[in-house]
Motif scaffolding. Structure first.
Motif, mmCIF file in Angstrom:
data_model
loop_
_atom_site.group_PDB
_atom_site.id
_atom_site.type_symbol
_atom_site.label_atom_id
_atom_site.label_comp_id
_atom_site.label_asym_id
_atom_site.label_seq_id
_atom_site.Cartn_x
_atom_site.Cartn_y
_atom_site.Cartn_z
ATOM 1 N N ILE A 127 0.767 -1.585 0.248
ATOM 2 C CA ILE A 127 -0.353 -0.162 -0.069
ATOM 3 C C ILE A 127 0.958 1.772 0.097
ATOM 4 N N ASP A 128 0.570 2.134 -0.797
ATOM 5 C CA ASP A 128 1.332 3.286 -1.231
ATOM 6 C C ASP A 128 0.734 4.347 -0.585
ATOM 7 N N THR A 129 1.029 5.238 0.143
ATOM 8 C CA THR A 129 0.528 5.932 0.925
ATOM 9 C C THR A 129 0.231 7.674 0.621
ATOM 10 N N PRO A 130 -0.270 8.695 1.074
ATOM 11 C CA PRO A 130 0.207 10.443 0.748
ATOM 12 C C PRO A 130 0.838 10.583 1.711
ATOM 13 N N GLY A 131 1.921 10.823 1.224
ATOM 14 C CA GLY A 131 3.027 11.961 2.201
ATOM 15 C C GLY A 131 1.907 12.701 3.558
ATOM 16 N N PHE A 132 2.941 11.836 4.741
ATOM 17 C CA PHE A 132 2.590 12.226 6.155
ATOM 18 C C PHE A 132 2.382 13.778 6.686
ATOM 19 N N ASP A 133 3.293 14.667 6.066
ATOM 20 C CA ASP A 133 3.813 16.070 5.726
ATOM 21 C C ASP A 133 2.949 16.767 5.024
ATOM 22 N N ASP A 134 2.074 16.219 4.283
ATOM 23 C CA ASP A 134 1.021 17.395 3.221
ATOM 24 C C ASP A 134 0.217 18.313 4.016
#
Length: 401
Positions: A65-72
């Protein structure tokens, strides 16, 4: 069923987390040896979780699972981070991907904290070590230094992941309840929501487990119950039916024969059965105006007589004689705030992995909201709950307590 056909709920979920542009997508592409996720030097390229099913030995069938950046950042960024947090609820193994130049950021530290709080086995990987060495200061928690672009360190990463097999209790759908040569009658209506030519997942699992127990399976539709019994020289050792025809099956099957449902067995398989039995006791406390959440782990085309949106609301209203409100959720959507609900009725969870199912149970328990499942609820509403639990005496004792 081959590995490519293994459903998502039966795969280990490996989530890749980290900041924007750390190289999560590139790393997944390198592991899968194909372009699964879109890669760009622009920050925030991954806006929604992306999945890839594959085999990764010795883990077996997995879901990357590829996830969006957590620092967005920003309004959209907050929504993306929220989706990433949701993925953490079903992650069996976490990979924290660091940009080797930046090292560990505050967002990465927050992710590490969540991994530990949720007891998720994790691996820290420094990406972009393009010359084979790490330019950042040494970190005692750093496991690997890789280059996704140059495909350096990828095999070592796969080996490390293989060592992080989550410790799980052995799970069985039904085979531990059977002896060799036992005869099991499976009553399986043709589910209109299932893909053409296929049985639904719980039915498939039951047949596979019966075979693995060296037992015998006889499968029929609900219209052939009497014919099936007449053809047998002796009564079956166990009958498993679809919850929706519980009442019809109970009337046709001798009282001496254990009878249960696919949904009840699935709840047991997912670790949810005892909680579901506790939750059904709350029906007596429902009052006019109370809201009931009916939640399903998959999404499917709703039929005109759909069980979740039509049948269960009708049965509950008829049983309680109360003016209840009903809300539904499906797929990966599950409300974080459950305070408005007085009861949650969940499906068997065949498309959810055990960690996600346990997370939903914990949410309900922490907010003091009773939660049961389709099979237990339907058996109770039709007055056959005790009979459907004869295979599990400890749960019958709980009902009597």
């Amino acid at each position: 069923m081959n590995l490519n056909d293994t459903p998502a709920g039966e795969r280990l979920h490996i989530g890749f987390f980290g900041c924007r542009n750390a190289g999560k997508s590139s790393l997944i592409n390198a592991i899968a040896a194909q372009d699964v996720a879109v890669v760009s030097p622009e920050k925030g390229t991954t806006t929604d979780p992306v999945t890839k099913a594959m085999e990764l030995l010795p883990l077996g069938p997995v879901l990357l699972i590829d996830t969006p950046g957590f620092d967005d950042t920003g309004a959209l960024g907050d929504l993306r981070v929220k989706r990433t947090r949701r993925i953490l609820n079903k992650t069996d193994i976490a990979v924290l991907v660091l940009d080797d130049i930046l090292g560990i950021t505050s967002a990465d530290q927050e992710l590490l904290k969540i991994f530990r709080e949720k007891n998720i086995p994790y691996l820290i990987v420094r990406n972009k070590c393009d010359d084979g060495t790490s330019s950042a200061a040494s970190c005692p928690e750093t496991d690997l230094c890789v280059s996704a672009v140059k495909r350096r360190g990828i095999e070592a990463l796969k080996e490390k992941l293989g060592q992080l097999i989550p410790q799980e209790k052995p799970r069985s759908f039904v085979r531990d309840l059977l002896l060799p040569q036992d005869l099991v009658l499976l009553i399986t209506p043709m589910d209109k929501a299932a893909p053409k030519g296929r049985l639904i997942l719980p039915q498939q699992q039951a047949i596979r487990d019966i075979l693995e127990a060296n037992a015998l399976a006889l499968v029929c539709q609900e219209t052939e119950i009497t014919a099936a019994l007449h053809r047998l020289k002796k009564a079956p050792d166990l009958v498993i039916c679809d919850s929706q025809i519980f009442q019809k099956a109970a009337a046709a099957i001798p009282e001496t024969v254990p009878l249960t449902s696919f949904s009840i067995l699935m709840a047991r398989y997912k670790g949810f059965l005892a909680a579901a039995v506790d939750g059904v006791a709350s029906l007596t406390r429902l009052a006019d105006g109370d809201t009931v959440l009916i939640s399903e782990g998959c999404t499917h085309h709703r039929q005109c007589n759909d069980i979740g949106t039509v049948k269960i609301p009708h049965w509950l209203t008829e049983y309680t004689q109360k003016k209840l409100r009903f809300e539904t959720s499906s797929g990966q959507t599950f409300p974080e705030n459950l305070q408005k609900y007085r009861l949650i009725v969940h499906c068997g969870g065949c498309m959810l992995n055990p960690r996600e199912m346990l997370y939903r149970m914990k949410c309900a328990k922490d907010q003091d909201v009773p939660m049961t499942n389709y099979g237990i609820l339907i058996a109770h509403l039709h007055g056959i709950l005790h009979r459907s639990l004869t295979l599990f005496p400890h749960l019958i004792a709980k009902l009597k307590a």
